[in-house]
Enzyme design. Structure first.
Site, PDB file in Angstrom:
ATOM      1  N   PHE A 123       0.653  -1.250  -0.051  1.00 43.18           N
ATOM      2  CA  PHE A 123       0.116   0.100   0.103  1.00 43.18           C
ATOM      3  C   PHE A 123       0.895   1.296  -0.018  1.00 43.18           C
ATOM      4  O   PHE A 123       1.680   1.570   0.835  1.00 43.18           O
ATOM      5  CB  PHE A 123      -0.857  -0.061   1.150  1.00 43.18           C
ATOM      6  CG  PHE A 123      -1.625   1.050   1.285  1.00 43.18           C
ATOM      7  CD1 PHE A 123      -2.932   0.918   0.654  1.00 43.18           C
ATOM      8  CD2 PHE A 123      -1.503   2.306   2.048  1.00 43.18           C
ATOM      9  CE1 PHE A 123      -3.985   2.099   1.032  1.00 43.18           C
ATOM     10  CE2 PHE A 123      -2.515   3.237   2.201  1.00 43.18           C
ATOM     11  CZ  PHE A 123      -3.690   2.980   1.691  1.00 43.18           C
ATOM     12  N   THR A 158       6.084  -0.912   3.048  1.00 44.22           N
ATOM     13  CA  THR A 158       6.118  -2.240   3.514  1.00 44.22           C
ATOM     14  C   THR A 158       5.820  -3.344   2.385  1.00 44.22           C
ATOM     15  O   THR A 158       4.966  -3.113   1.445  1.00 44.22           O
ATOM     16  CB  THR A 158       4.945  -2.419   4.766  1.00 44.22           C
ATOM     17  OG1 THR A 158       5.190  -1.552   5.600  1.00 44.22           O
ATOM     18  CG2 THR A 158       5.107  -3.810   5.263  1.00 44.22           C
ATOM     19  N   GLU A 363       1.095   3.819   9.799  1.00 42.20           N
ATOM     20  CA  GLU A 363      -0.303   3.870   9.634  1.00 42.20           C
ATOM     21  C   GLU A 363      -0.749   5.066  10.446  1.00 42.20           C
ATOM     22  O   GLU A 363      -1.800   4.722  11.164  1.00 42.20           O
ATOM     23  CB  GLU A 363      -1.142   2.531   9.858  1.00 42.20           C
ATOM     24  CG  GLU A 363      -0.577   1.726   8.787  1.00 42.20           C
ATOM     25  CD  GLU A 363      -1.418   0.316   8.754  1.00 42.20           C
ATOM     26  OE1 GLU A 363      -2.445   0.312   9.442  1.00 42.20           O
ATOM     27  OE2 GLU A 363      -1.082  -0.459   8.029  1.00 42.20           O
ATOM     28  N   GLY A 364      -0.114   6.162  10.300  1.00 41.81           N
ATOM     29  CA  GLY A 364      -0.662   7.356  11.029  1.00 41.81           C
ATOM     30  C   GLY A 364      -0.034   7.302  12.465  1.00 41.81           C
ATOM     31  O   GLY A 364      -0.192   6.471  13.316  1.00 41.81           O
TER      32      GLY A 364
HETATM   33  N1  CAA Z   1     -13.060   8.221   6.161  1.00 40.77           N
HETATM   34  C1  CAA Z   1     -13.452   8.783   4.963  1.00 40.77           C
HETATM   35  N2  CAA Z   1     -13.122  10.263   4.566  1.00 40.77           N
HETATM   36  C2  CAA Z   1     -12.227  10.817   5.312  1.00 40.77           C
HETATM   37  C3  CAA Z   1     -11.660  10.081   6.630  1.00 40.77           C
HETATM   38  C4  CAA Z   1     -12.198   8.673   6.674  1.00 40.77           C
HETATM   39  N3  CAA Z   1     -11.984   8.232   7.851  1.00 40.77           N
HETATM   40  N4  CAA Z   1     -10.843  11.115   7.021  1.00 40.77           N
HETATM   41  C5  CAA Z   1     -10.891  12.108   6.193  1.00 40.77           C
HETATM   42  N5  CAA Z   1     -11.680  11.957   5.133  1.00 40.77           N
HETATM   43  C6  CAA Z   1     -12.144  12.817   4.014  1.00 40.77           C
HETATM   44  C7  CAA Z   1     -12.857  14.015   4.813  1.00 40.77           C
HETATM   45  O1  CAA Z   1     -14.231  13.990   4.838  1.00 40.77           O
HETATM   46  C8  CAA Z   1     -12.618  15.201   3.806  1.00 40.77           C
HETATM   47  O2  CAA Z   1     -13.409  14.921   2.523  1.00 40.77           O
HETATM   48  P1  CAA Z   1     -14.245  16.135   2.146  1.00 40.77           P
HETATM   49  O3  CAA Z   1     -13.310  17.219   1.619  1.00 40.77           O
HETATM   50  O4  CAA Z   1     -14.918  15.641   0.869  1.00 40.77           O
HETATM   51  O5  CAA Z   1     -15.310  16.530   3.136  1.00 40.77           O
HETATM   52  C9  CAA Z   1     -11.052  14.688   3.229  1.00 40.77           C
HETATM   53  O6  CAA Z   1     -10.948  13.132   3.587  1.00 40.77           O
HETATM   54  C10 CAA Z   1      -9.951  15.348   3.827  1.00 40.77           C
HETATM   55  O7  CAA Z   1     -10.086  15.350   5.179  1.00 40.77           O
HETATM   56  P2  CAA Z   1      -9.255  16.453   6.413  1.00 40.77           P
HETATM   57  O8  CAA Z   1      -9.614  17.841   5.832  1.00 40.77           O
HETATM   58  O9  CAA Z   1      -9.753  15.813   7.402  1.00 40.77           O
HETATM   59  O10 CAA Z   1      -7.888  15.814   5.982  1.00 40.77           O
HETATM   60  P3  CAA Z   1      -6.424  16.153   6.642  1.00 40.77           P
HETATM   61  O11 CAA Z   1      -5.498  16.867   5.641  1.00 40.77           O
HETATM   62  O12 CAA Z   1      -6.931  17.202   7.921  1.00 40.77           O
HETATM   63  O13 CAA Z   1      -6.109  14.814   7.091  1.00 40.77           O
HETATM   64  C11 CAA Z   1      -5.684  12.944   8.549  1.00 40.77           C
HETATM   65  C12 CAA Z   1      -6.737  13.983   7.930  1.00 40.77           C
HETATM   66  C13 CAA Z   1      -6.608  12.123   9.523  1.00 40.77           C
HETATM   67  C14 CAA Z   1      -4.611  13.766   9.345  1.00 40.77           C
HETATM   68  C15 CAA Z   1      -5.227  12.041   7.583  1.00 40.77           C
HETATM   69  O14 CAA Z   1      -4.257  12.890   6.635  1.00 40.77           O
HETATM   70  C16 CAA Z   1      -4.393  10.818   7.866  1.00 40.77           C
HETATM   71  O15 CAA Z   1      -5.015  10.039   8.218  1.00 40.77           O
HETATM   72  N6  CAA Z   1      -3.009  11.039   7.856  1.00 40.77           N
HETATM   73  C17 CAA Z   1      -2.323   9.838   8.331  1.00 40.77           C
HETATM   74  C18 CAA Z   1      -1.854   9.215   6.793  1.00 40.77           C
HETATM   75  C19 CAA Z   1      -1.035   7.801   7.267  1.00 40.77           C
HETATM   76  O16 CAA Z   1      -1.703   6.781   7.752  1.00 40.77           O
HETATM   77  N7  CAA Z   1      -0.127   7.881   6.536  1.00 40.77           N
HETATM   78  C20 CAA Z   1       0.728   6.551   6.513  1.00 40.77           C
HETATM   79  C21 CAA Z   1       0.419   5.435   5.391  1.00 40.77           C
HETATM   80  S1  CAA Z   1       1.170   4.017   5.422  1.00 40.77           S
HETATM   81  C22 CAA Z   1       2.040   3.899   4.095  1.00 40.77           C
HETATM   82  O17 CAA Z   1       1.843   4.489   2.891  1.00 40.77           O
HETATM   83  C23 CAA Z   1       3.086   2.581   3.863  1.00 40.77           C
HETATM   84  C24 CAA Z   1       2.640   1.288   4.119  1.00 40.77           C
HETATM   85  O18 CAA Z   1       3.556   0.356   4.092  1.00 40.77           O
HETATM   86  C25 CAA Z   1       1.615   0.684   4.849  1.00 40.77           C
END
Ligand code: CAA
Length: 379
Positions: A123, A158, A363-364
């Site tokens: 992912f 990962t 994952e955040g």
């Molecule tokens: N479900 C559905 N929609 C969601 C949501 C959820 N849980 N969380 C946010 N959204 C939507 C919002 O509704 C909004 O949509 P609209 O504009 O249509 O209303 C949109 O997403 C933007 O939301 P925010 O304004 O709240 O966005 P933000 O910039 O403030 O971010 C955050 C919110 C929770 C901080 C998010 O950015 C986040 O989760 N960040 C962490 C990301 C992360 O986990 N990264 C690691 C990934 S792991 C990887 O890549 C490597 C691997 O190997 C796994």
């Protein structure tokens, strides 16, 4: 309200426990030391049905519930978090995302081998400049008619080199910000897609974490997941379930360290009696057991909510925030209880302490979980 596991859930937990003891434990220290991916073990996890646990059997999945998934994650993580992170990413982020949001053709082609565990997935959201700040995607996916042209770099991926299927998040319409982001299925070996060197990490050293580079990579249009602009929502919804898996991993790391410390404290004698009979150690064990049980309740509640089809955004983040702190605190105490032996590799607890740290980062981060939780409690 009842707290008992079903007979089936208990059997699944026992199978994971046996697997962890018999298949993961031998060689875990060597794999950690030499950063060896647990390839044999992952293959067997696939054969056991643990790589596509919650997927519908019609797509080769195990048809199990999220509580069973949390149980499996806990048991595997007690012994080897480098193996359990593969289970977590494949189940929560890749299989879940494809099953929930993919087309029938995508499920046939990509989900089936992933759920069967004959292939594994990755992912790809994080970037050098967009980790927690996931809306700031710099990777671009230019719409070229019947294909997209992908350019950019992903970080901290990962299963970076061992995956066959990559779910890649990229920006298509910059002016629309997060509403212009898309998610794509990219196959390993696609021209222009290269894999960077393996990261040399503090913990989960057996898992293969890489940067990925996309240089004019052509992705067929049918490999986009969902409608145009659905990519950010896709990532958010998928990560929500991922947080339950990682919370369960953190719980398992804590529980594994606690079990080792408990056994050691009954065997090791000091001042004429087992160290467990000294209140200084007994109280530590009491605190560890209490923290672990509280984390387990949060993890199981989040998983149960998901199984009921109810919202679990808040509870998943709470479970991850709390369980990852417990993992850190409990593993530090487990090393302390072991004294000098805790500082050497043979006793396992130093590895669990190093592995615990990643659960507060990936994952955040813990800070991101607090963002999600505070937004929810503040309405
Ligand atoms: N479900 C559905 N929609 C969601 C949501 C959820 N849980 N969380 C946010 N959204 C939507 C919002 O509704 C909004 O949509 P609209 O504009 O249509 O209303 C949109 O997403 C933007 O939301 P925010 O304004 O709240 O966005 P933000 O910039 O403030 O971010 C955050 C919110 C929770 C901080 C998010 O950015 C986040 O989760 N960040 C962490 C990301 C992360 O986990 N990264 C690691 C990934 S792991 C990887 O890549 C490597 C691997 O190997 C796994």
């Amino acid at each position: 309200m009842h707290f008992e596991l079903s007979e089936e859930q208990q059997m699944i937990r026992q199978a994971a426990r046996d697997f962890a003891q018999n298949e993961l434990k031998p060689g875990v220290i060597d794999r950690d030391e030499h950063q060896k991916f647990p390839a044999e073990q992952v293959k067997k996890l696939g054969e056991l049905g643990f790589l596509g646990m919650m997927v519908d059997p019609k797509y080769n999945g195990g048809g199990m519930d999220s509580v069973s998934y949390a149980l499996v994650m806990e048991e595997l993580s007690k012994v080897d978090a480098s193996a359990s992170v593969v289970v977590s990413v494949n189940n929560s982020l890749v299989c879940y995302g494809l099953e929930k949001y993919g087309t029938e053709a995508q499920k046939e082609k990509y989900l089936k081998p992933l759920a069967a565990g004959t292939q594994i997935g990755a992912f790809c959201l994080s970037e050098p400049e967009a980790g927690s700040d996931a809306t700031s995607q710099q990777t671009t996916a230019e719409d070229k008619g019947d294909y997209y042209l992908l350019n950019g770099t992903k970080n901290w991926i990962t299963n970076g080199s061992t995956a066959s299927t990559y779910l890649v998040i990229a920006q298509t319409h910059k002016e629309l910000k997060h509403k212009g982001i898309n998610a794509f299925i990219v196959e390993k070996g696609t021209p222009g897609f290269t894999i960077g060197p393996k990261e040399n990490k503090l913990g989960i050293r057996g898992s293969d974490t890489h940067s990925l580079m996309f240089n004019d990579v052509k992705v067929p249009k049918e490999n986009r997941i969902g409608e145009d602009g659905f990519g950010f929502k896709f990532a958010m919804k998928t990560l929500e379930g991922g947080r339950i898996g990682i919370a369960a991993q953190a719980l398992g790391i804590a529980a594994g360290a606690y079990e080792l410390a408990l056994a050691y404290s009954k065997e090791r004698k000091a001042f004429g009696k087992p160290i467990a009979d000294h209140q200084a150690i007994a109280f530590k064990l009491a605190d560890m057991a209490t923290q672990i049980e509280a984390a387990r309740l949060l993890v199981h509640k989040a998983a149960w909510l998901k199984d009921q089809g109810l919202s679990y955004t808040l509870e998943g983040s709470m479970a991850k925030l709390f369980a990852s702190k417990v993992a850190m605190d409990v593993t530090v105490e487990a090393v302390q209880i072991h004294g000098g032996y805790g500082f050497v590799k043979e006793y396992h607890v130093e590895r669990l302490m190093r592995d615990a740290k990643i659960t507060q980062i990936y994952e955040g981060t813990s800070e991101i979980q607090r963002v999600v939780i505070s937004r929810s409690v503040l309405g």
